[in-house]
Design a protein around this motif. Structure first.
Motif, PDB file in Angstrom:
ATOM      1  N   ASN A  56       0.838  -1.211   0.000  1.00 54.98           N
ATOM      2  CA  ASN A  56       0.000   0.000   0.000  1.00 54.98           C
ATOM      3  C   ASN A  56       0.871   1.257   0.000  1.00 54.98           C
ATOM      4  O   ASN A  56       0.654   2.212  -0.771  1.00 54.98           O
ATOM      5  CB  ASN A  56      -0.911  -0.034   1.227  1.00 54.98           C
ATOM      6  CG  ASN A  56      -2.049   0.973   1.161  1.00 54.98           C
ATOM      7  OD1 ASN A  56      -2.823   1.083   2.087  1.00 54.98           O
ATOM      8  ND2 ASN A  56      -2.182   1.737   0.087  1.00 54.98           N
ATOM      9  N   ALA A  57       1.909   1.263   0.856  1.00 59.73           N
ATOM     10  CA  ALA A  57       2.796   2.427   0.966  1.00 59.73           C
ATOM     11  C   ALA A  57       3.612   2.638  -0.312  1.00 59.73           C
ATOM     12  O   ALA A  57       3.764   3.768  -0.786  1.00 59.73           O
ATOM     13  CB  ALA A  57       3.720   2.254   2.165  1.00 59.73           C
ATOM     14  N   VAL A  58       4.127   1.550  -0.877  1.00 60.67           N
ATOM     15  CA  VAL A  58       4.940   1.663  -2.096  1.00 60.67           C
ATOM     16  C   VAL A  58       4.101   2.174  -3.262  1.00 60.67           C
ATOM     17  O   VAL A  58       4.557   2.991  -4.067  1.00 60.67           O
ATOM     18  CB  VAL A  58       5.586   0.295  -2.433  1.00 60.67           C
ATOM     19  CG1 VAL A  58       6.268   0.356  -3.800  1.00 60.67           C
ATOM     20  CG2 VAL A  58       6.591  -0.097  -1.361  1.00 60.67           C
ATOM     21  N   GLN A  59       2.847   1.718  -3.339  1.00 60.80           N
ATOM     22  CA  GLN A  59       1.975   2.171  -4.430  1.00 60.80           C
ATOM     23  C   GLN A  59       1.707   3.670  -4.341  1.00 60.80           C
ATOM     24  O   GLN A  59       1.745   4.392  -5.343  1.00 60.80           O
ATOM     25  CB  GLN A  59       0.657   1.396  -4.393  1.00 60.80           C
ATOM     26  CG  GLN A  59      -0.243   1.653  -5.586  1.00 60.80           C
ATOM     27  CD  GLN A  59       0.312   1.072  -6.873  1.00 60.80           C
ATOM     28  OE1 GLN A  59       0.295  -0.131  -7.082  1.00 60.80           O
ATOM     29  NE2 GLN A  59       0.822   1.921  -7.740  1.00 60.80           N
ATOM     30  N   SER A 114      12.517  13.500   0.846  1.00 53.50           N
ATOM     31  CA  SER A 114      13.594  13.467  -0.145  1.00 53.50           C
ATOM     32  C   SER A 114      13.854  12.031  -0.595  1.00 53.50           C
ATOM     33  O   SER A 114      13.343  11.070  -0.003  1.00 53.50           O
ATOM     34  CB  SER A 114      14.870  14.058   0.460  1.00 53.50           C
ATOM     35  OG  SER A 114      15.272  13.290   1.579  1.00 53.50           O
ATOM     36  N   ASP A 115      14.641  11.892  -1.642  1.00 52.89           N
ATOM     37  CA  ASP A 115      14.959  10.552  -2.137  1.00 52.89           C
ATOM     38  C   ASP A 115      15.646   9.712  -1.067  1.00 52.89           C
ATOM     39  O   ASP A 115      15.392   8.506  -0.932  1.00 52.89           O
ATOM     40  CB  ASP A 115      15.869  10.663  -3.366  1.00 52.89           C
ATOM     41  CG  ASP A 115      15.148  11.275  -4.550  1.00 52.89           C
ATOM     42  OD1 ASP A 115      13.899  11.293  -4.519  1.00 52.89           O
ATOM     43  OD2 ASP A 115      15.813  11.746  -5.487  1.00 52.89           O
ATOM     44  N   THR A 116      16.507  10.344  -0.301  1.00 55.73           N
ATOM     45  CA  THR A 116      17.227   9.623   0.762  1.00 55.73           C
ATOM     46  C   THR A 116      16.266   9.120   1.830  1.00 55.73           C
ATOM     47  O   THR A 116      16.366   7.967   2.287  1.00 55.73           O
ATOM     48  CB  THR A 116      18.279  10.546   1.397  1.00 55.73           C
ATOM     49  OG1 THR A 116      19.149  11.043   0.381  1.00 55.73           O
ATOM     50  CG2 THR A 116      19.084   9.802   2.445  1.00 55.73           C
ATOM     51  N   LEU A 140      11.815   2.785   3.401  1.00 57.24           N
ATOM     52  CA  LEU A 140      11.528   1.506   2.751  1.00 57.24           C
ATOM     53  C   LEU A 140      12.491   0.420   3.237  1.00 57.24           C
ATOM     54  O   LEU A 140      12.079  -0.724   3.497  1.00 57.24           O
ATOM     55  CB  LEU A 140      11.622   1.652   1.234  1.00 57.24           C
ATOM     56  CG  LEU A 140      10.512   2.474   0.566  1.00 57.24           C
ATOM     57  CD1 LEU A 140      10.802   2.646  -0.923  1.00 57.24           C
ATOM     58  CD2 LEU A 140       9.154   1.802   0.760  1.00 57.24           C
ATOM     59  N   ARG A 141      13.772   0.773   3.359  1.00 62.66           N
ATOM     60  CA  ARG A 141      14.764  -0.206   3.817  1.00 62.66           C
ATOM     61  C   ARG A 141      14.473  -0.631   5.267  1.00 62.66           C
ATOM     62  O   ARG A 141      14.543  -1.809   5.610  1.00 62.66           O
ATOM     63  CB  ARG A 141      16.158   0.403   3.703  1.00 62.66           C
ATOM     64  CG  ARG A 141      17.283  -0.582   4.077  1.00 62.66           C
ATOM     65  CD  ARG A 141      18.667  -0.048   3.745  1.00 62.66           C
ATOM     66  NE  ARG A 141      18.919   1.228   4.406  1.00 62.66           N
ATOM     67  CZ  ARG A 141      18.957   2.407   3.774  1.00 62.66           C
ATOM     68  NH1 ARG A 141      18.759   2.459   2.470  1.00 62.66           N
ATOM     69  NH2 ARG A 141      19.218   3.518   4.448  1.00 62.66           N
ATOM     70  N   LYS A 146      11.529  -8.595   7.947  1.00 62.26           N
ATOM     71  CA  LYS A 146      12.440  -9.742   8.034  1.00 62.26           C
ATOM     72  C   LYS A 146      12.695 -10.157   9.479  1.00 62.26           C
ATOM     73  O   LYS A 146      12.849 -11.347   9.785  1.00 62.26           O
ATOM     74  CB  LYS A 146      13.768  -9.404   7.346  1.00 62.26           C
ATOM     75  CG  LYS A 146      13.666  -9.351   5.834  1.00 62.26           C
ATOM     76  CD  LYS A 146      15.034  -9.076   5.213  1.00 62.26           C
ATOM     77  CE  LYS A 146      14.931  -9.057   3.683  1.00 62.26           C
ATOM     78  NZ  LYS A 146      16.259  -8.784   3.058  1.00 62.26           N
ATOM     79  N   GLN A 147      12.718  -9.152  10.375  1.00 53.51           N
ATOM     80  CA  GLN A 147      12.944  -9.434  11.790  1.00 53.51           C
ATOM     81  C   GLN A 147      11.651  -9.823  12.514  1.00 53.51           C
ATOM     82  O   GLN A 147      11.649  -9.985  13.731  1.00 53.51           O
ATOM     83  CB  GLN A 147      13.558  -8.201  12.463  1.00 53.51           C
ATOM     84  CG  GLN A 147      14.952  -7.849  11.964  1.00 53.51           C
ATOM     85  CD  GLN A 147      15.960  -8.947  12.290  1.00 53.51           C
ATOM     86  OE1 GLN A 147      15.967  -9.486  13.399  1.00 53.51           O
ATOM     87  NE2 GLN A 147      16.809  -9.303  11.324  1.00 53.51           N
TER      88      GLN A 147
END
Length: 847
Positions: free
Chosen positions: A279-282, A310-312, A318-319, A326-327
Motif C-alpha cells: 500500500n505504501a509503495v503504491q 527526499s529521495d534519501t 523503505l529499507r 524480516k525481523q
C-alpha cells in the motif's frame, strides 16, 4: 452599456472558471508501476452488497420493541464478522459513493464541473482488476446495489414504516443470497462478504450534502479473511452511537478510504505487514510520478522540491520497513508504512498545488483591476470631475501601451517555455488590458483624489468603515444566518441617524417594525424539518386580510378602472383561498396515505400558471401593480410552503413597501427637485435618469440595500447553497411521484419569488428617486466583486466534501450575481411595466 455588460460577463466567466484550474484540477496520477503483495490472498471471491440510501443508525438500532430490523446482519456483527461506520463525503449521491468503494478514492474534485454520471478523468477500479465480475441493480449508475430503500426514504422519509420494512426485506434477501453463494461453491470457506451503503439520508428524505445522517453508512464484513467479532469492555468515539445501538461491547472499526484496514483482517501478521508495505509503495509511486511531472514543467532554477520526503528519506523508510518485516517486527513495519503513506500524501498535495499562488495572484490582480475600472466608470459617467484637470493630463502618454505590450510579450514567453496550459495564458494576460484601461483614466483618478481632499477626513473614514462593515456582514451571513438578523437590526436604526425620524415618524416606525420582524426569520431553523400547515394557512389569512383592505380602498375610488380592478382583486383573493384549501387538503390526504388528489393537483398547476398573468392585468400604478404581484406570488408560494417560510415573502414585501416610502422621503432635501406623490407614480414612466442628476452617497446606500435584501432572500429561511436545505414535500401539492426535473423547477421558482419581490420593489425605488439603472448595475457589480474576492480566498479543496461544496457554492452565488441581476431586472421590468387587457380593453401606457 450593452458592450460593457458583455465584457463584464466575459471577465466574470474567466474569474469563475479560474477556480477549477487553481483549486479543482484532478489530483489523480497515471503511469505508476502496479504493486502486488507477494502472498496468496485469504479469499478467492468477494460479494459486495450496496444498499442505496441506507442509514447506519436505521440498520444498527433496535426498534421500539427492542428487536433488530435486520436480525441477520445483527447476528453477523455479534458472531461472524467485523463492523463499523464508513464515512462517505459530499456529494452524498450514488455515483460518488460507488467510486469511493470500488476505486479507493473520493470522487475526483474536478467532477464538480462535469456531472456525477460522467467520468471526469480515467481511473482504475476493483471491477477492472478482477477476472470475472457479476453485477446487477440500476444500470444508470452502477449495476450493483439493493434498490428500494432510497426510493422509500424519498417518498416516506427514513422514520416511516415503509423504510423499516424495506430494511427487513433487504436483510432477508441478504441471508438468502449468502446461503445460495455458499452452497454453489460447496462451502469452501473462500468467499468474503461486504455489506454497506453508498450514502445515507436526512430525516426529511433528502441527500446530497454533508449532514452526518447522509455521510454515516454501515459497513459489515464477514467470511474468508475477515476477523471474527471482538468483545471489548469500553470504546472511545466522538459520537454516542454505540450506546444507542446497544453495540458498545462489540468492537467497532470505522473505515478510512485509501488505507488497508488491517485490523479487520483475519490473516497472519506477515500478510498484514506485506499488504501495508505494498500500500505504501503504491502511494509512493504516485508521489514520484507527480514530482517528475512538475519538475519537467518548471524551470530548474525555480523548482522547489518537497523537502519532507527526499529521495534519501524514501529509501531509508523503505529499507527500514523491509528490515522490520524480516525481523518479524510486524507492528513496527505497519506503523512505519503508515508514516510513509502520510508523508507521500502530503507530498502529492504539495505538488498538486504547486502553481496555486502564481495563478491566484494573477486572478486577484484581475479582480482588483476590474473593480477599480468599474468604479472609475461610475465616477466618470455620473460625477463631473474633469473641470480642473489639465489638457496634458487628459491625454495619456504613448509609452503606456508600449509598456503593457512589453509586459504581455514577457509573460507569454515565460509561460511558453514552461509548456503551460492555454488557460494559464488567459489568467495571466487578462489583467493587462484591464489595468491598461484603469491607467488610461488618470484624469478621473486625479479628479476623484481632488474631490476626496475636500471631504472631511473623519467623515470619509466613517463612511469607509461603515461600508467595509456592511460588506463583512454580507460575507459572514453566507456562513452564519444570524448575521442577517444583526444587519436588519442595524438597518432598523437608519431613521435615527438621518432626518427621517423627525420628518416622517409613522413611516419610520413602520420601517423599524418590519426590519425587526424580518430579523426573526434568520434565527429560525431551516425550513422543511417540521412541517406546520397551520402557519401556511395563517399566512394565507393575512394575505386575505390585506387584500380586503385594498379592495375597500378600490371601492372608495371613483374612476373608470374600478370594475376591472375589483374583479382582478377578487380573482386573486379567490386564488389565495384555493391555495389554502389545497395545502390543507393535500396534507391530510398524504397523512392518510391516500396520495395527492387529482383535483388538488389540477388547481395547483392552474394557480401557478395564472400567477404569471394576473399581475399584468392590473394598472401600472406603482402600488397597485406591486400589490398585485405580491398576491399572485403568495398564492403560488403558499402551495410550495410547509411551515413558517410562508410568512417570509409577506413580511419582506411589507418592508419593501415601506422602503419605497422611506426613499421618497429622503428626496425632500436632496438634489432631486421633481418629487412626486407615490400614489400617482406609474411604472410606465420609468426611464434611465443618467442625464437628470449626478450620483450621491445615498445612491451607494441604495445599491447596498438592494444587495443586502437579495442576500436576505437567499438565506432568510434556509441555505440555498446546501442541497439538503430543500424538502421534497414542499412540492407535494403539484406532484408526489419523484421527478427531479419538475421538482427542481418548482423549488427554483419558490426560491426566485422573494428575489422577484425585492427587484420589483427596487424598480419602484428607481422610479421614485430617478436613479440611473446603469449606475445601479455598476455599483452592484462592485459590491459583489468585493464579496467574491473574499470567497475566492475561502474556497477549500480539502476536508469534507461539505466544506468543499459549500465554499464553491458561495463563490458561484456571488460571481453569478451579475448575471442574476440582469435576469431579475428583466423579469421585474416585465412584471411592472407590461399591461394586458381584461375583457378586451386596449393597452394603456402613460409615457
Amino acid at each position: 452599456m450593452l458592450l460593457y455588460v458583455t465584457l463584464g460577463l466575459l471577465v466574470h466567466f474567466v474569474f469563475f472558471a479560474s477556480i477549477f484550474d487553481i483549486y479543482f484540477t484532478s489530483p489523480l496520477v497515471h503511469g505508476m508501476t502496479p504493486q502486488f503483495t507477494p502472498l496468496p490472498p485469504p479469499a478467492k471471491r468477494l460479494m459486495l452488497f450496496v444498499a442505496d440510501g441506507l442509514r447506519a443508525d436505521k440498520l444498527y438500532e433496535l426498534d421500539e420493541d427492542g428487536n433488530s430490523r435486520a436480525p441477520f446482519v445483527r447476528n453477523i456483527i455479534m458472531n461472524e464478522g467485523s463492523w463499523g461506520i464508513s464515512h462517505t463525503r459530499v456529494p452524498t449521491e450514488s455515483r460518488p459513493g460507488h467510486v469511493a468503494m470500488i476505486a479507493g478514492f473520493y470522487e475526483d474534485v474536478s467532477a464538480v464541473a462535469k456531472g456525477w454520471k460522467e467520468n471526469p478523468v480515467e481511473f482504475d477500479s476493483l471491477l477492472n482488476e478482477t477476472r470475472y465480475t457479476w453485477s446487477w441493480g440500476s444500470p444508470d449508475i452502477l449495476a450493483m446495489f439493493a434498490k428500494g430503500i432510497d426510493t422509500n426514504g424519498h417518498a416516506h422519509r427514513p422514520s416511516s414504516r415503509e423504510y423499516s420494512d424495506n430494511i427487513k426485506l433487504v436483510d432477508k434477501e441478504l441471508k438468502e443470497i449468502e446461503s445460495t453463494v455458499k452452497d454453489f461453491y460447496g462451502n469452501d470457506g473462500k468467499t468474503a462478504f461486504i455489506f454497506t451503503a453508498d450514502h445515507g439520508m436526512t430525516d426529511w428524505g433528502s441527500h446530497g450534502a454533508g449532514h452526518p445522517l447522509e455521510t454515516c453508512t454501515p459497513f459489515i464484513a464477514w467470511g474468508a479473511g475477515i476477523r471474527l467479532p471482538q468483545k471489548v469492555s469500553a470504546q472511545k468515539f466522538d459520537d454516542s452511537y454505540l450506546q444507542e445501538w446497544k453495540l458498545e461491547n462489540w468492537k467497532r472499526q470505522d473505515i478510512n478510504q485509501g488505507i488497508i484496514p488491517v485490523d479487520m483482517l483475519n490473516t497472519s501478521d506477515l500478510f498484514k505487514a506485506e499488504s501495508m508495505f505494498t500500500n505504501a509503495v503504491q502511494i509512493l509511486e504516485q508521489f514520484k510520478v507527480k514530482m517528475t511531472q512538475k519538475k519537467e514543467a518548471t524551470l530548474s532554477f525555480l523548482f522547489t522540491p518537497f523537502k519532507s520526503l527526499s529521495d534519501t528519506k524514501q529509501a531509508n523508510i523503505l529499507r527500514k520497513a523491509r528490515y522490520y518485516i524480516k525481523q518479524k517486527k510486524y507492528d513496527e513495519a505497519v506503523s512505519l508504512c503508515r508514516q510513509l503513506i502520510h508523508l507521500a500524501l502530503r507530498g502529492l498535495a504539495y505538488y498538486h498545488t504547486y502553481d496555486r499562488f502564481f495563478l491566484a495572484f494573477n486572478v486577484v490582480l484581475g479582480f482588483v483591476g476590474w473593480t477599480s475600472y468599474a468604479s472609475l466608470l461610475i465616477i466618470k459617467s455620473h460625477c463631473n470631475l474633469m473641470r480642473g484637470v489639465s489638457t496634458e493630463a487628459k491625454n495619456p502618454s504613448r509609452l503606456l501601451p508600449c509598456a503593457f505590450v512589453a509586459v504581455g510579450v514577457s509573460v507569454t514567453f515565460f509561460l511558453l517555455i514552461q509548456a503551460c496550459p492555454w488557460t494559464y495564458y488567459v489568467y495571466c494576460l487578462l489583467p493587462l488590458p484591464i489595468w491598461y484601461a484603469v491607467l488610461r483614466e488618470i484624469p478621473v483618478i486625479q479628479g476623484f483624489v481632488t474631490l476626496l481632499s475636500t471631504f472631511p477626513p473623519r467623515r470619509f473614514l466613517g463612511y469607509l468603515l461603515l461600508f467595509i462593515l456592511g460588506v463583512e456582514v454580507l460575507v459572514l451571513s453566507f456562513f452564519y444566518r444570524y448575521m442577517l438578523t444583526a444587519g436588519l437590526v442595524a438597518l432598523a436604526a437608519w431613521p435615527f441617524i438621518t432626518a427621517l425620524w423627525t420628518r416622517a415618524k409613522s413611516i419610520s416606525l413602520s420601517w423599524i417594525f418590519f426590519c425587526l420582524l424580518l430579523a426573526v426569520f434568520p434565527l429560525m431553523p431551516v425550513v422543511g424539518r417540521k412541517p406546520d400547515i397551520f402557519l401556511v394557512v395563517g399566512a394565507g389569512l393575512l394575505v386575505l386580510l390585506l387584500s380586503l383592505f385594498v379592495v375597500t380602498s378600490v371601492i372608495k375610488r371613483k374612476d373608470s378602472f374600478i370594475n376591472e380592478e375589483l374583479v382582478l382583486h377578487l380573482l386573486q383573493m379567490l386564488s389565495v383561498v384555493f391555495s389554502m384549501c389545497v395545502v390543507y387538503g393535500t396534507h391530510h390526504s398524504l397523512l392518510k396515505k391516500q396520495g395527492l388528489p387529482l383535483l388538488n393537483q389540477i388547481v395547483s398547476w392552474t394557480i401557478l400558471a395564472s400567477s404569471f398573468v394576473m399581475p399584468l392585468l392590473s394598472p401600472p400604478v406603482l402600488f397597485d401593480r406591486l400589490f398585485s404581484i405580491l398576491v399572485s406570488s403568495m398564492s403560488t408560494y403558499l402551495l410550495l410552503s410547509t411551515g413558517y417560510e410562508a410568512l417570509f415573502p409577506l413580511v419582506l414585501s411589507c418592508l419593501m413597501f415601506v422602503w419605497i416610502h422611506m426613499e421618497q422621503e429622503t428626496l425632500q432635501h436632496s438634489v432631486v427637485s421633481c418629487k412626486q406623490k407615490v400614489s400617482t407614480i406609474q411604472f410606465a414612466c420609468n426611464t434611465d435618469a443618467a442625464q437628470c442628476r449626478d450620483l450621491c452617497l445615498d445612491d451607494i446606500r441604495r445599491a447596498f440595500f438592494l444587495v443586502f435584501f437579495l442576500v436576505t432572500a437567499f438565506f432568510g429561511t434556509g441555505n440555498i447553497a446546501s442541497v439538503n436545505s430543500f424538502d421534497p414535500s414542499s412540492v407535494y401539492c403539484f406532484l408526489t411521484v419523484f421527478s427531479p426535473f419538475k421538482m427542481g423547477a418548482l423549488i427554483m421558482w419558490k426560491i426566485l419569488i422573494p428575489f422577484v419581490l425585492v427587484m420589483c420593489a427596487f424598480e419602484a425605488v428607481q422610479v421614485t428617486t430617478q436613479l440611473s439603472s446603469k449606475s445601479l448595475f455598476l455599483m452592484v457589480i462592485n459590491i459583489s466583486d468585493i464579496m467574491a474576492l473574499h470567497f475566492f480566498f475561502l474556497i477549500k479543496d480539502h476536508g469534507s466534501w461539505l466544506d468543499i461544496g459549500t465554499s464553491i457554492s458561495h463563490y458561484v452565488i456571488v460571481m453569478s450575481m451579475t448575471i442574476f441581476m440582469v435576469f431579475l431586472n428583466c423579469l421585474a421590468q416585465m412584471l411592472t411595466t407590461r399591461k394586458l387587457s381584461l375583457c378586451g380593453r386596449p393597452k394603456s401606457h402613460v409615457i
